[in-house]
Design a protein around this motif. Structure first.
Motif, short mmCIF file in Angstrom:
data_model
loop_
_atom_site.label_atom_id
_atom_site.label_comp_id
_atom_site.label_asym_id
_atom_site.label_seq_id
_atom_site.Cartn_x
_atom_site.Cartn_y
_atom_site.Cartn_z
N THR A 1 82.44 26.56 57.65
CA THR A 1 81.05 26.09 57.57
C THR A 1 80.94 24.82 56.73
O THR A 1 79.85 24.28 56.57
CB THR A 1 80.13 27.17 56.99
N SER B 1 84.28 30.22 53.63
CA SER B 1 83.16 30.61 54.48
C SER B 1 83.42 30.25 55.94
O SER B 1 83.90 29.16 56.24
CB SER B 1 81.87 29.94 53.99
N ARG B 2 83.10 31.15 56.85
CA ARG B 2 83.28 30.93 58.27
C ARG B 2 82.01 31.29 59.03
O ARG B 2 81.27 32.20 58.63
CB ARG B 2 84.44 31.78 58.82
N CYS B 3 81.78 30.61 60.14
CA CYS B 3 80.67 30.96 61.02
C CYS B 3 81.12 32.09 61.94
O CYS B 3 82.29 32.47 61.94
CB CYS B 3 80.25 29.73 61.83
N PRO B 4 80.21 32.67 62.72
CA PRO B 4 80.60 33.78 63.61
C PRO B 4 81.73 33.44 64.57
O PRO B 4 82.45 34.33 65.02
CB PRO B 4 79.30 34.07 64.36
N LYS B 5 81.92 32.14 64.86
CA LYS B 5 83.01 31.74 65.76
C LYS B 5 84.34 31.58 65.02
O LYS B 5 85.36 31.24 65.63
CB LYS B 5 82.65 30.45 66.47
N GLY B 6 84.32 31.82 63.71
CA GLY B 6 85.55 31.72 62.94
C GLY B 6 85.86 30.35 62.42
O GLY B 6 86.93 30.12 61.84
N THR C 1 70.34 29.82 61.92
CA THR C 1 71.58 30.14 61.18
C THR C 1 72.67 30.75 62.05
O THR C 1 73.76 30.99 61.56
CB THR C 1 71.27 31.12 60.04
N SER C 2 72.41 31.02 63.31
CA SER C 2 73.43 31.61 64.17
C SER C 2 74.09 30.53 64.99
O SER C 2 73.51 30.03 65.95
CB SER C 2 72.82 32.68 65.08
N ARG D 1 75.43 23.81 58.69
CA ARG D 1 76.83 23.44 58.52
C ARG D 1 76.90 22.16 57.69
O ARG D 1 76.12 21.24 57.92
CB ARG D 1 77.51 23.24 59.87
#
Length: 315
Positions: A236, A228-233, A313-314, A148
């Motif tokens: 990044t 760009s977004r992470c899995p949580k929305g 990366t997660s 991030r």
């Protein structure tokens, strides 16, 4: 000015096609674009107030008449301005993907001691945009172990190079500068001395590489980074709320009548697109004395392959 001697009042009703300085007057450091979109009255210093209305708020216009007029407008930015009251400058913003409520940090990330104080063992990437008269601009960006990005500090300072470098060193503190870059103009050679502006920075102990000048690719890259977004929305790429100059520029930088970016108030934004293109990455603390090489950046190796550990990366 004719109202001043009698402490008078003035009222204007208008379609905000020009004169964006009015929104700096009414909204100051507030997020003018967000206030306008909300359509709420906004009061500043008990002196100025404004309220924004839509064409649909007019009770004397029929829906048929409104649609007939709006359909005659070929420019989508002008249509948004005339329909919603959003200033044409804001309707034509270049980075519409930027949302203050999402991209600006609302609370300190874990391990931070202040908005401009990320952990000391996080890597730092620096971009510098120098000028002989306009203040020298710069952005400091760090990366956490989950990749991030946080642009956490800015430089907006007028002074000679030794003073500029001192300001940069003050901003870095004891953090690890992985890569520093500077506008390509700093590599223009002075014929009599055969030296460059970059040499002057190097003489003060700050060695900066030549940055890119690819504005077209830069704008596209920043747009992608902002979306760009992470899995949580969550975004990044985040920004500290203390970036006064940067936030001023990104909320106002827009296309001109020829569909080109206006060449004004874009100095920290140049630093941003260069940072994005440079692809800042996490560098473990044990690599303190091992700066990232071009081979590592272009190797295509995954993070776990480069550092021999589980993927981070997660998040």
């Amino acid at each position: 000015r004719g109202l001043m001697d009698r402490d008078g009042q003035a009222y204007f009703t208008l379609t905000p096609l020009r004169e964006p300085w009015m929104y700096d007057l009414f909204y100051g450091d507030a997020d003018a674009q967000l206030m306008v979109k909300r359509g709420a009255a906004y009061l500043r210093n008990d002196d100025y107030w404004s309220v924004t209305g839509s064409i649909w708020d007019n009770p004397y216009l029929t829906a048929a008449a409104i649609n007939r007029y709006l359909n005659e407008l070929t420019d989508p930015e002008e249509r948004e301005c005339r329909e919603s009251g959003i200033p044409l400058q804001f309707a034509g913003l270049i980075y519409k993907e930027f949302q203050s409520e999402l991209h600006v940090l609302q609370s300190l990330p874990d391990g931070w001691s202040d908005w401009d104080e990320p952990p000391l063992d996080w890597p730092v990437y620096l971009q510098v945009d120098p000028h002989p008269q306009t203040p020298t601009a710069g952005l400091f960006t760090t990366v956490d172990e989950f990749e991030r990005k946080y642009t956490y500090q800015e430089l907006w300072y007028s002074g000679i190079i030794p003073d500029v470098v001192a300001k940069i060193n003050e901003g870095l503190g004891r953090r690890r500068l992985i890569r520093g870059q500077i506008d390509p103009c700093a590599y223009n050679t002075d014929r009599p001395t055969k030296t460059t502006w970059a040499d002057d920075f190097a003489a003060e102990g700050l060695h900066l590489e030549r940055a890119t000048k690819d504005l077209v690719r830069g704008i596209s890259s920043v747009k992608k980074a902002l979306k760009s977004r992470c899995p949580k929305g969550l975004p990044t790429w985040m920004f500290s709320p203390n970036l006064k100059r940067f936030l001023f520029e990104i909320k106002r930088w827009h296309w001109d009548s020829d569909n080109k970016p206006i060449d004004v108030n874009d100095h920290t934004l140049e630093c941003l697109y260069r940072t994005v293109i440079d692809e800042p990455r996490w560098v473990p603390a044990n690599d303190w004395n091992e700066p990232i090489t071009e081979e590592e950046f272009s190797s295509g190796l995954t993070q776990e392959e480069r550092y021999g550990r589980e993927s981070l990366t997660s998040f």
